[in-house]
Design a protein around this motif. Structure first.
Motif, PDB file in Angstrom:
ATOM      1  N   MET A  11       0.843  -1.203   0.000  1.00 15.84           N
ATOM      2  CA  MET A  11       0.000   0.000   0.000  1.00 15.84           C
ATOM      3  C   MET A  11       0.872   1.245   0.000  1.00 15.84           C
ATOM      4  N   ASN A  12       1.540   1.499  -1.101  1.00 16.44           N
ATOM      5  CA  ASN A  12       2.408   2.663  -1.208  1.00 16.44           C
ATOM      6  C   ASN A  12       2.013   3.577  -2.355  1.00 16.44           C
ATOM      7  N   THR A  13       0.827   3.359  -2.913  1.00 16.41           N
ATOM      8  CA  THR A  13       0.423   4.105  -4.090  1.00 16.41           C
ATOM      9  C   THR A  13       0.119   5.563  -3.754  1.00 16.41           C
ATOM     10  N   ILE A  14       0.540   6.438  -4.655  1.00 14.70           N
ATOM     11  CA  ILE A  14       0.171   7.849  -4.606  1.00 14.70           C
ATOM     12  C   ILE A  14      -0.926   8.062  -5.640  1.00 14.70           C
ATOM     13  N   LEU A  15      -2.005   8.707  -5.251  1.00 13.77           N
ATOM     14  CA  LEU A  15      -3.086   8.980  -6.198  1.00 13.77           C
ATOM     15  C   LEU A  15      -3.281  10.485  -6.305  1.00 13.77           C
ATOM     16  N   VAL A  16      -3.318  10.977  -7.538  1.00 11.76           N
ATOM     17  CA  VAL A  16      -3.511  12.396  -7.830  1.00 11.76           C
ATOM     18  C   VAL A  16      -4.913  12.587  -8.389  1.00 11.76           C
ATOM     19  N   THR A  17      -5.723  13.396  -7.728  1.00 12.74           N
ATOM     20  CA  THR A  17      -7.061  13.660  -8.254  1.00 12.74           C
ATOM     21  C   THR A  17      -6.986  14.710  -9.358  1.00 12.74           C
ATOM     22  N   GLY A  18      -8.071  14.807 -10.126  1.00 13.41           N
ATOM     23  CA  GLY A  18      -8.088  15.776 -11.223  1.00 13.41           C
ATOM     24  C   GLY A  18      -6.973  15.536 -12.221  1.00 13.41           C
ATOM     25  N   ALA A  19      -6.691  14.255 -12.476  1.00 15.58           N
ATOM     26  CA  ALA A  19      -5.492  13.902 -13.242  1.00 15.58           C
ATOM     27  C   ALA A  19      -5.593  14.228 -14.721  1.00 15.58           C
ATOM     28  N   ASN A  20      -6.757  14.632 -15.190  1.00 15.20           N
ATOM     29  CA  ASN A  20      -6.868  15.107 -16.566  1.00 15.20           C
ATOM     30  C   ASN A  20      -6.777  16.625 -16.657  1.00 15.20           C
ATOM     31  N   GLY A  21      -6.704  17.295 -15.512  1.00 18.66           N
ATOM     32  CA  GLY A  21      -6.567  18.742 -15.501  1.00 18.66           C
ATOM     33  C   GLY A  21      -5.114  19.155 -15.644  1.00 18.66           C
ATOM     34  N   SER A  22      -4.893  20.442 -15.763  1.00 10.02           N
ATOM     35  CA  SER A  22      -3.544  20.945 -16.032  1.00 10.02           C
ATOM     36  C   SER A  22      -2.587  20.656 -14.877  1.00 10.02           C
ATOM     37  N   LEU A  23      -2.973  21.013 -13.640  1.00  9.04           N
ATOM     38  CA  LEU A  23      -2.081  20.799 -12.502  1.00  9.04           C
ATOM     39  C   LEU A  23      -1.982  19.323 -12.153  1.00  9.04           C
ATOM     40  N   GLY A  24      -3.112  18.625 -12.148  1.00  9.59           N
ATOM     41  CA  GLY A  24      -3.100  17.205 -11.806  1.00  9.59           C
ATOM     42  C   GLY A  24      -2.273  16.379 -12.768  1.00  9.59           C
ATOM     43  N   SER A  25      -2.438  16.621 -14.052  1.00  7.17           N
ATOM     44  CA  SER A  25      -1.693  15.843 -15.041  1.00  7.17           C
ATOM     45  C   SER A  25      -0.203  16.119 -14.950  1.00  7.17           C
ATOM     46  N   ALA A  26       0.176  17.380 -14.708  1.00  2.00           N
ATOM     47  CA  ALA A  26       1.591  17.713 -14.585  1.00  2.00           C
ATOM     48  C   ALA A  26       2.193  17.097 -13.323  1.00  2.00           C
ATOM     49  N   THR A  27       1.419  17.053 -12.235  1.00  2.00           N
ATOM     50  CA  THR A  27       1.899  16.433 -10.997  1.00  2.00           C
ATOM     51  C   THR A  27       2.086  14.937 -11.189  1.00  2.00           C
ATOM     52  N   LEU A  28       1.125  14.296 -11.832  1.00  5.50           N
ATOM     53  CA  LEU A  28       1.234  12.864 -12.087  1.00  5.50           C
ATOM     54  C   LEU A  28       2.432  12.562 -12.980  1.00  5.50           C
ATOM     55  N   GLU A  29       2.641  13.375 -13.987  1.00  6.35           N
ATOM     56  CA  GLU A  29       3.784  13.183 -14.877  1.00  6.35           C
ATOM     57  C   GLU A  29       5.104  13.314 -14.118  1.00  6.35           C
ATOM     58  N   ALA A  30       5.183  14.314 -13.222  1.00  2.00           N
ATOM     59  CA  ALA A  30       6.408  14.506 -12.445  1.00  2.00           C
ATOM     60  C   ALA A  30       6.654  13.327 -11.512  1.00  2.00           C
ATOM     61  N   LEU A  31       5.607  12.820 -10.902  1.00  2.00           N
ATOM     62  CA  LEU A  31       5.760  11.661 -10.018  1.00  2.00           C
ATOM     63  C   LEU A  31       6.251  10.444 -10.787  1.00  2.00           C
ATOM     64  N   ARG A  32       5.644  10.187 -11.928  1.00  2.00           N
ATOM     65  CA  ARG A  32       6.048   9.016 -12.718  1.00  2.00           C
ATOM     66  C   ARG A  32       7.466   9.171 -13.251  1.00  2.00           C
ATOM     67  N   ALA A  33       7.847  10.397 -13.599  1.00  2.00           N
ATOM     68  CA  ALA A  33       9.206  10.621 -14.085  1.00  2.00           C
ATOM     69  C   ALA A  33      10.239  10.333 -13.009  1.00  2.00           C
ATOM     70  N   SER A  34       9.846  10.520 -11.744  1.00  2.00           N
ATOM     71  CA  SER A  34      10.766  10.258 -10.631  1.00  2.00           C
ATOM     72  C   SER A  34      10.780   8.792 -10.222  1.00  2.00           C
ATOM     73  N   GLY A  35       9.912   7.995 -10.829  1.00  2.00           N
ATOM     74  CA  GLY A  35       9.839   6.575 -10.495  1.00  2.00           C
ATOM     75  C   GLY A  35       8.906   6.255  -9.355  1.00  2.00           C
ATOM     76  N   ALA A  36       8.143   7.247  -8.868  1.00  2.00           N
ATOM     77  CA  ALA A  36       7.218   7.016  -7.763  1.00  2.00           C
ATOM     78  C   ALA A  36       6.021   6.197  -8.245  1.00  2.00           C
TER      79      ALA A  36
END
Length: 273
Positions: A1-26
């Protein structure tokens, strides 16, 4: 149970946050009412869709674009689901401290109270107004731009920097528990944006700006004209110019130049007009 979930992931801030997390390997995923691949369906207006099982850290991106009561009810519903489903830490993207007088501040401050009262470990990121928004609100007239900002400055911040900061906190929330960060940038003025574009800037009155919002701006929702007018008067009268070191401290690097970002947004708006 280590998942990070970003709400509003199709929005501008949410999508950019999700992209940054995935780029870091999170280990991150997104939630949206219209989910894409490898996302969860999360509709804040449909409590039955709010399944947060297996989520350790929730990045709650503010669900605006509605009146305050509806926004706060949405946030309350997802926080209830987070408590029920065993989320350990919630990160809320709020509004800069200097924005208390803005027309959309109440929903953010009410949500902060809910976050603090939830019993969850929490971090609040009080985000400054986007440089993209500042540039986008400049109105082209002939070969120049107009605004109701006068000579006032805004401590604007590039949206991508806010996304990077949220990703940094979400990836390792423990050091940031029960912390409030005021994430604002370098103060810039409308005239400086115009100078960067190589065009003149003309100031219009707040009454004329409100008239244009009401009479000449199709597609605005009823709550948006007073929201935008409050930004204009806040900038014009110097309430949004203050800055803090929180953003660069979190990023561990200099922030992106908000003037460049604002000028790019203004230029894009001109080309698409």
């Amino acid at each position: 149970m280590n998942t990070i979930l970003v709400t509003g992931a199709n929005g501008s801030l949410g999508s950019a946050t999700l992209e940054a997390l995935r780029a870091s390997g999170a280990p991150a995923t997104g939630g949206s009412r219209t989910p894409g691949a490898e996302m969860r369906r999360l509709d804040f207006d449909d409590p039955s869709s709010l399944d947060l099982t297996g989520v350790a850290t929730l990045v709650l991106v503010s669900a605006g674009y509605a009146e305050d009561d509806r926004v706060v009810a949405r946030h309350a519903a997802v926080l209830d689901a987070a408590v029920r489903d065993g989320v350990r830490h919630v990160l809320y993207t709020s509004l800069t401290t200097a924005g208390d007088h803005l027309g959309f501040a109440l929903a953010h401050r009410a949500t902060e109270h809910l976050v603090r009262a939830s019993g969850l470990s929490w971090t609040i990121l009080r985000n400054g107004l986007y440089a993209e928004l500042f540039g986008g609100l400049l109105m082209w007239s002939g070969e120049g731009v107009e605004s109701a900002f006068g000579d006032g400055a805004l401590a604007a911040v590039a949206r991508e920097d806010l996304a990077d900061a949220a990703a940094i906190v979400a990836a390792d929330p423990a050091p940031h528990a029960e912390r409030v960060y005021d994430l604002v940038g370098t103060p810039i003025t409308a005239r400086e944006v115009a100078d960067r574009l190589g065009v003149p800037h003309h100031t219009i009155g707040l009454g004329e700006y409100r008239r244009r919002l009401l009479d000449e701006t199709p597609g605005l929702l009823p709550f948006q004209p007073p929201m935008l007018a409050s930004i204009a008067t806040g900038v014009r009268h110097g309430f949004l110019a203050g800055t803090t070191p929180d953003l660069t401290a979190l990023l561990g690097r200099p922030a992106r130049d908000p003037l460049t970002t604002a000028a790019s947004a203004a230029s894009t708006g001109h080309r698409s007009a």
